[in-house]
Design an enzyme around this catalytic site. Sequence first.
Site, mmCIF file in Angstrom:
data_model
loop_
_atom_site.group_PDB
_atom_site.id
_atom_site.type_symbol
_atom_site.label_atom_id
_atom_site.label_comp_id
_atom_site.label_asym_id
_atom_site.label_seq_id
_atom_site.Cartn_x
_atom_site.Cartn_y
_atom_site.Cartn_z
ATOM 1 N N SER A 1 0.834 -1.200 0.000
ATOM 2 C CA SER A 1 0.000 0.000 0.000
ATOM 3 C C SER A 1 0.876 1.261 0.000
ATOM 4 C CB SER A 1 -0.944 -0.046 1.212
ATOM 5 O OG SER A 1 -1.928 0.949 1.129
ATOM 6 N N HIS B 1 -8.158 -4.713 -0.726
ATOM 7 C CA HIS B 1 -6.941 -3.986 -0.397
ATOM 8 C C HIS B 1 -6.125 -4.796 0.592
ATOM 9 C CE1 HIS B 1 -4.483 -0.364 -0.358
ATOM 10 N NE2 HIS B 1 -4.364 -0.517 0.953
ATOM 11 N N ASP C 1 -10.285 -3.472 -5.372
ATOM 12 C CA ASP C 1 -9.747 -2.721 -4.234
ATOM 13 C C ASP C 1 -10.580 -1.452 -4.047
ATOM 14 O OD1 ASP C 1 -8.274 -1.087 -2.492
ATOM 15 O OD2 ASP C 1 -6.349 -1.794 -3.252
#
Length: 402
Positions: A192, A359, A328
Site C-alpha cells: 500500500s 486492499h 480494491d
Amino acid sequence: MSTAFLTAIAVILCILFRILNVNSQPLKPSVWSLDQQFLDCLYKIAPVLKEPYVPTRLWGFSGHVQTVLHSIVGRVKCPWPLGERVYLSLEDGSTLTYDLYQPLKEFEDDITVAICPGIGNTSESVYIRTFVHYAQCHGYRCAVLNHIGALSSVQVTSSRIFTYGHTDDFATMIENLSQKYSNSHIVACGFSLGGNLVTKYLGEKQRVKPSNVVGGISICQGYNAVEGTKWLLNWQNFRRFYLYVMTENMKNIILKHRHVLLSEECRQRHNLVERDIIAAATLPELDEAYTRRVFNFPSTQELYKWSSSLNYLDNIDKPMIFINAKDDPLVPEELLVPIKEYAASRYKTAYIELAHGGHLGFYEGGLIYPNPVTWLDRTLIAMVGALVMTHTDPTKQTISTI
C-alpha cells in the site's frame, strides 16, 4: 409470515448477495509485460500466476469484505516471528527503527527482503508478521521498517512522523542492511503506502542505491496521490468511509506524540494550529493543517505531486513487479491504467492484476474460514525468488530501454 416481511427478507438477501458478489467465479491473474524473458522467469518460479485465484467462497469475492477483514483481523493463525530491533539516529533528530528477522532454514542464495508496511503499520502488524514468518521458512532474511510514530513503544524524537512520499527512512534502512550484509541480494517490498515509497525510492534519480538491491515489488498502491485523493473524497463505493478511518488513524498517531509534535516550539516553527488538526475530517484537511507545513510544502497539491510514485517511474533501473486488485475499494481502476501502460512498455517490469482480493486481503480457500497463508503471501515468496534469478542468471538478462 406477512408478505411485507418476506419481501423485506428477500430485499436484504439480494443486497447481501450483491455485496458478497457470490455469483463471481475464480479467475486467473492478468499480467502486463513487454519482456517475454522476464515473464518466462516469473511463470517458471511462480506457476500460481497461471492458475485461477480462488477466494474464500462465501465472502472472498467481495473487495469490501476482504479489505475490512484485512484491517480488523489481518491474517488467521498469525505467528509471532522472533527478531531484533535496530535503532538508528537520523540527522534531523528522528529515531528510526526496523526489525530484523533471520532465515529459519538455509538457502543457496543470501536473500534479504526489505519490507515497507502500509500507512501507520509496523513489524507488529498481523499481515506483516505472517509474511515475515512465511519468508523466514523459505530461507529469506527480512527487515521491516517501522514508520516513525507508528510504534507505541518508540517515542518520537523530532518534529515529524512518516508521510506518503518521504523515502529517506526506507533508504536509511536499505543502506544499513547493505552494510551489514554486503553479499546479500536485497529485494524491496512495499505494501500500500509502502509500495508507493518503494517505487519512489527506486525511481529517485539523484538517490544512489546500493548495488546489491536487485529489484522491487509493490502491492496495492494507488500511484497517483493527486488523483487518488479526489476519488477518496467521493462516497461512491464507500471510499469516503475508508478515508475517514485512515484520517482518524493518522490523527491518533499525531496526538499520541503531541508532547513532541505539537509542542510550543513546533507549533510556532511550522505555524501549526492544534485545533485545526483535531478538527480535520479528511486526509486533505489533516495534510493542510499538519503534513504539508511540517515538510515545508506550499500546498497539499504540491505535497501529493511530490509524493506520487507515478512521477518517478521513468527513472527506475531495477526489475519491478506491481500487484493490484480490480475490486480494491481504496484504489479505483482508473488509477491502474498508467501502470498497465508502463509495464507494457518496459523491460524487466510486470504488472499483475487480480479480479478479486480487495486492499491487501487476497484470502483464499475454504467456505467461510480461509487458509492461514494467503495468495499474496505465496506469490510474494515466488516473486522475490524470480527477481533474484533475473539478477543472477545471465540467460534472464535483457537490455533496458532506460
